[in-house]
Write an enzyme that holds these catalytic residues in place. Structure first.
Site, PDB file in Angstrom:
ATOM      1  CB  CYS B  98      38.912  37.080  43.932  1.00 18.89           C
ATOM      2  SG  CYS B  98      40.172  38.127  43.199  1.00 18.89           S
ATOM      3  CB  CYS B 102      41.913  40.249  36.638  1.00 12.69           C
ATOM      4  SG  CYS B 102      40.997  38.732  36.348  1.00 12.69           S
ATOM      5  CB  THR B 189      43.518  41.671  44.583  1.00 10.76           C
ATOM      6  OG1 THR B 189      42.443  42.513  44.973  1.00 10.76           O
ATOM      7  CG2 THR B 189      42.975  40.318  44.170  1.00 10.76           C
ATOM      8  CD  GLU B 255      41.038  42.089  48.176  1.00  9.73           C
ATOM      9  OE1 GLU B 255      41.669  43.124  47.943  1.00  9.73           O
ATOM     10  OE2 GLU B 255      40.317  41.531  47.328  1.00  9.73           O
ATOM     11  CG  HIS B 290      40.433  45.847  37.252  1.00 15.59           C
ATOM     12  ND1 HIS B 290      40.948  44.586  37.044  1.00 15.59           N
ATOM     13  CD2 HIS B 290      40.149  45.911  38.573  1.00 15.59           C
ATOM     14  CE1 HIS B 290      40.980  43.926  38.183  1.00 15.59           C
ATOM     15  NE2 HIS B 290      40.496  44.704  39.131  1.00 15.59           N
ATOM     16  CE1 TYR B 294      35.446  43.638  40.872  1.00 19.12           C
ATOM     17  CE2 TYR B 294      36.614  44.970  39.265  1.00 19.12           C
ATOM     18  CZ  TYR B 294      36.458  44.529  40.563  1.00 19.12           C
ATOM     19  OH  TYR B 294      37.300  44.952  41.552  1.00 19.12           O
ATOM     20  CB  CYS B 296      35.869  37.199  37.313  1.00 12.68           C
ATOM     21  SG  CYS B 296      35.771  38.522  38.534  1.00 12.68           S
ATOM     22  CD  GLU B 444      37.644  43.226  45.401  1.00 17.40           C
ATOM     23  OE1 GLU B 444      38.361  43.963  44.721  1.00 17.40           O
ATOM     24  OE2 GLU B 444      36.928  42.331  44.904  1.00 17.40           O
TER      25      GLU B 444
END
Lengths: 460, 460, 460, 460
Positions: B98, B102, B189, B255, B290, B294, B296, B444
């Protein structure tokens, strides 16, 4: 005098002079190593349960004539195999991890019938020797590890075709007293916690692989044996002090590599030598037992389902219909695994040697479901657990005088639930789905007793 | 002067005096902490990619009139959103984790249209203030974290009904210059790697929750902010030295928990204050962006599929038909996620404010698949990887003069593949399916942008 | 004299004067109706198998002291229940459809233990009456249908709350000789092929539902009974002549609606009357038996797997690895169903009445898998079958002198396989996945013995 | 003059003298045959929608310069392909079946770019001829069928290796005016409802297969063509009178076999002849378009989801949480299919010829999900529908004066819902999951545009 309980078992492991490497260093006394100890505690439970639930975990043996731990028993009926499953599930519930003693049990039983059939063909006395060995184990109540999986090298080549002949364990020397073996066995469950190791081939052999057709028993501390400890996810949390972050501080599994450097096996402990065509019978019978032994994981499933229900309650959403539905789904999957395992045991038949062998198709079905459903059960558990499971601070933060009180304040769930209990359950779910025991519940699980593809071939 | 690349970004994080706790202790300089650094490296990639692939990762902004990093851009077309997805997948491939930027991008875009609609109703000037803020961010090229998820306390109670009123971030004091906030945001995050934090409500609010309807920006090192670092599976491997066991030594996610102790927000950085009925609009637009971000994870999926293909090759079974079939299945699932994400972006529409909002249904479908398929992709990856992944010794064993050579000998795969490469790939798969980046890829992932049940409600 | 075989059974059904409607008309003699006959043939197999495989399909009864058809036997051991499953699977293989006799078997067994417990509480003599009835059935070797599922009206209301009180079967009149009942039972399996019908409540009852708490036996041709035949997919193909297009021309299932218009039940055939609190015990025990009786569908699964393997062979692709893999998957799913069913039977316990009741959890698990896996097995079968299955011309085209030879030429598969055999197998797969027997294999399957949600509640 | 609407289209099909066999007999006028007519009605909708929703179903063509039906349009932008998907979903919603016109659309588009590339290599004029043909079709607004799938014989042999050379359509004779073809095409969607048929190869060809490399257009009623109508599940219900039992009385799909017995193709309608290496390009482009055209099935999914919601409401359980959850799951799966299809269209690129080709990977992903999710959607629909769907009496029973009133009484659902409406919805669900349109929704679906394995190969 036999080992009578878990405490005596732990005591029995001391001062054996095992050569165990961990993080590049020799371990002085494995029993006292904080990263190893939880795996020893798990085996100790197999002793205590025989005292606490003697009807499922101990049994009268016709071989030695005494009541023995079921892990050392040769199955004399289908019931005996069904009771193995019950014991396995119970121990899974008690430890939440792999208690490491099934391989030995399944090895003894598959060897029992296989040696009988070798003897019938070749007039050998392997079965007699094996019985002698088993009686000794029963009388002393020892832990036996079964060493099967070779490191294998190039998987497209047979043992004798490998560039390096040591890719499978083999006999390199023979004298009148016995044989010497060389090679390595990978991911050996509980080997360091065993008293004896039974070495077995891992693959169907051909006539030219004769030196690889060796089965025999060696003490775990035999000269020439080196152990290298396997890493597990989050393993070093056991060395951090505290008991929160480990998730399951008391229990864990154990996998290590065993390297044999000219280890001697005396004749009276050799149970196969050169009878290449019996390697596949031994392996098939062993995997048939062992794929059904994975019923133990339904005991772990019980723990995980319970933990998921607990965290839902702590979060105040125990009555949400989607939560209840998810718990039902977890249970349904877990029981589906159990059903196939125990059905396989019920449908056992008597072998020529007189012991009992479970149903092959259902055993494979059991194990194949084990390669799928625990992943789905874990996914649902993580869904219910919520994000905190993987973003919580460490135990040291909770214990810190500066920020501990802040965490206490801000990580409270519903009224009446302590923050620590909430954290404890979350760490347990992490332990079983990502951490140390996920190795046993998911990954090792997937591969143990042969890969998923191996089961598909057997089902076909 | 703007930050021009990853190296300058890392430099920009130094000496900010952040109050970060890890393992119960204040961290002296997060940039230099071996457990934190990989997460900073991941953000740094978002700078470098803007130089290396400017067509997808940078864009001309009509607000500031300059070419800006796409993470700071207000979407002016459907294409802009499609390019966000392309950039996200690419960065997922480059980092395998991650990259944390974003949330800020999605927060800016959802705030942009929401403030416009608040202003239209109440004659406020939030949108103007926001534009001012965005222009500054674009000119300096900064990282923005979006702080949404409150700790929530008892989930069956609204913010103002909680026993402890601080379970959701709220305004406790107001003066002519601004407001003071108290509360905590969980699993934030990349917050420690951000320059600015935008605080937003996490839940639909009612009239009595007025003090909880606060949106504003604060510098990451504002007085009164405390960060507590979240643990991840296998996180301490980054502190062991070596680069093998971490699996992905260079990159990780981050996180942490943020605690606000009377943190001041000046008026010019307040973008909502008391307009409770707009909280849900903001949240819905944010999650709509959002849940599609994801995509990603399909970049991470690409890494995992590649790793699985590599280990199959190293094991000498690349041509087995069941292996090829499993790789196809992984790809199929990964692309199914991608398809829904990018389709959602393509089907964007213009909002009243003029920026673009993606399709809500397909965004939820994307995220809901993300709560399922990566688990299946991981399961298959572990199936292909084999048991060694979770039973291999540590890097220190491989480097040990006594047993290193033994491991080298016995853990060789097919000819032409070094044992180290084999280990490296296995550790990468472990990292993504059980270890540090499994947190981002699976767990997550599952919860980010709302739980699976939240998506189902939205789909309904 | 008892019915001794299938032929005698068919003969026994003639001239009973049943009032059966089909396509809006009274059926003259159901035995000779081409659409009904295949369902009668299926029941006939339950007689023949008792001669051909007496060890699983017949058994010595302690009630009557004679050897009886297992479908009429009260289980005296866990083995008896296991053998029910073996018989069910075998009959599924032989007929490829529902042979309709399990409901009666499960009704007798659940009534046996329930009446015993009613008697214990109320000092009634239901159990004695039931034994008398069972002995008569055993001696004459008759088929018993169990009528449970009421039409239910508004499902949110209890029987006595319904606007129309007849939505559940109820007693409307009583005299010293017996009672009169009114109402309707929906989707009654094999009712027209039965000699006797046992009426039972379908739902947990409350004190005010007293008139609905009625259990009793009536001859299938009792005055006041009307049957309305249920349609099935492709049912009229049985009336087209020829034997190709029906797919399974000889066998089918049967579901009809039974309407009771003041049907009399004499006292000596009443087995419950007004003991409302025992309705749920009866239903739970019945569904516990019956959900495991769905093991029969694994016999159908065997047929479908065999058909899929045959068509792959006829198409010349039997050795393709993806085909082999799909056949393994079908087998794995089919055996997973079987495992839970037979495990449930093995884990039976003795009831207070002395007969045996199987395990409830595993029974529900069995049935719940039945609501999922046959759909997946069917999907794979259709995948292997290919498109021709649903685009093939009719048998009349194949027999046509003009175009028959063209079809013969153009629809040939691999060398050595006749076009007709290819067509025959494809029609069988169509029959089981879309056609007449899909009703029994998939849809009815899904709902029989309670909906999927009912099982989830039970699992919870 | 062009065909202006559905009614004119139906009129245009009359008196064409087609040689169509059904149940072994020549059909006098297909338009008036009750079993064929519903498939014609479905095509007619493609005309009416162009009038009712001109923005998605009609478009300005640069070839002919006029506004044409989108099914006859050569895609001039990615938007054009996206709009195809929108039109397909809408028509799926309107008809609940296959409207049969996509194959022609996808054939024209793939031929357009392929002929362009053949011409570039060989200096031929196929593209010019094709444009001429397309303009004519656009001006007259005709239906084009694409005939691709050969009967194939032994699938392990290439066309020229077959024992019978006619297993693939081939040129048997040539003269200066054109060529003559022989062979058969299986499961041809909507062929009898087409005005023109375009013949294309179905398989990658080798130099020795030259005679099989033929592409050309023939009128549907060309001399030498015989059609044999394919059976569908429950097809004869359309011939029973009434409109209830058919489930979807107005619409159905159509698949037939076409046999070519020396059918002439004039030179000006030949678009490939002997250029064997272009066969695979044509097939790949066609399947790339067509696998994404399966987005139509999400329109059918919408119908099925709506029907499931309706029957839950009629049964009085619309608010049960498990029902809502199942409807969400159906929607999620349906939209996942849609997402991949439309994403594939959005990600189109321009070909050398100037038209647009969609993304290959996402197209395969779309179709591969179509081979899975509709089965699961159907399973859930049957779960919600309940058992009555497959045990209800026939329409004739409902209309019978004797038993009609009984059924009316006993099959009532919740208050305010007529029994007939309840039956109608159940028959619709049966139609789509087991009956006539299950062929299009599930089985044909599975195989259309290549088998599941074909997509996996393409994904790999």
């Amino acid at each position: 005098m036999p080992i009578r309980n878990g405490a005596e078992y732990i005591q029995s492991l001391r001062n054996r002079g095992l050569k165990v490497y961990l993080f590049g260093k020799l371990v002085e006394e494995p029993v006292d190593h904080p990263m190893i100890r939880p795996s020893i505690n798990a085996v100790a439970e197999t002793y205590d349960i025989a005292n606490e639930e003697p009807e499922i975990a101990s049994v009268q043996s016709s071989l030695s004539g005494i009541r023995v731990n079921r892990f050392l028993h040769i199955a004399e009926s289908a019931s005996d195999l069904v009771n193995q499953n019950r014991m396995q599930r119970k121990l899974g519930q008690l430890t939440g991890t792999c208690f490491q003693r099934c391989v030995g049990m399944d090895a003894l039983n598959s060897l029992y019938s296989t040696t009988f059939e070798i003897d019938a063909k070749y007039n050998t006395i392997y079965n007699k020797r094996l019985i002698q060995f088993i009686k000794q184990m029963q009388e002393e109540n020892l832990v036996i590890g079964g060493a099967m999986t070779d490191v294998k090298g190039d998987r497209s080549l047979s043992p004798s075709q490998q560039e390096d002949p040591d890719m499978f364990v083999r006999v390199t020397k023979r004298d009148e007293k016995g044989v010497y073996i060389v090679g390595a066995k990978a991911h050996q469950t509980g080997c360091i916690n065993s008293h004896w190791i039974i070495v077995m081939p891992t693959i169907r052999l051909r006539p030219e692989d004769k030196d690889y057709a060796i089965v025999g028993a060696v003490p775990a501390n035999a000269r020439g044996i080196t152990y290298i400890y396997g890493r597990q996810s989050c393993d070093t949390r056991s060395m951090e002090g505290g008991d929160l972050d480990a998730g399951n501080a008391k229990f864990s599994g154990q996998e290590a590599m065993i390297i044999f450097d000219n280890v001697f096996i005396p004749n009276e402990l050799i149970f196969m030598q050169g009878e290449v065509e019996f390697a596949s019978m031994l392996i098939e019978r062993f995997t048939c037992y062992h794929r059904r032994s994975y019923v133990c994981k339904t005991g772990l499933g019980d723990v995980l389902i319970g933990a998921a229900a607990a965290i839902a309650d702590y979060n105040g959403i125990a009555n949400a219909s989607h939560i209840k539905d998810k718990l039902v789904e977890m249970t349904h999957l877990n029981e589906t695994i159990f059903a196939a395992g125990i059905a396989s045991s019920y449908q056992s038949h008597k072998t020529a040697s007189g012991n009992y062998q479970n149903d092959d198709m259902l055993s494979n079905v059991c194990k194949h479901n084990v390669t799928r459903f625990p992943y789905e059960i874990s996914r649902i558990a993580q869904d219910i657990a919520g994000g905190l499971m993987v973003t919580m601070p460490s135990e040291k933060d909770f214990r810190s005088p500066e920020i501990g009180p802040l965490l206490e304040k801000y990580l409270k769930g519903r009224k009446g639930v302590s923050t620590e209990n909430r954290v404890r359950i979350l760490r347990l779910i992490e332990n079983m789905t990502l951490g140390r025991n996920a190795v046993g519940y998911l990954s090792e699980y997937m591969q143990g007793a042969g890969s998923p593809q191996a089961q598909r071939i057997q089902i076909a």
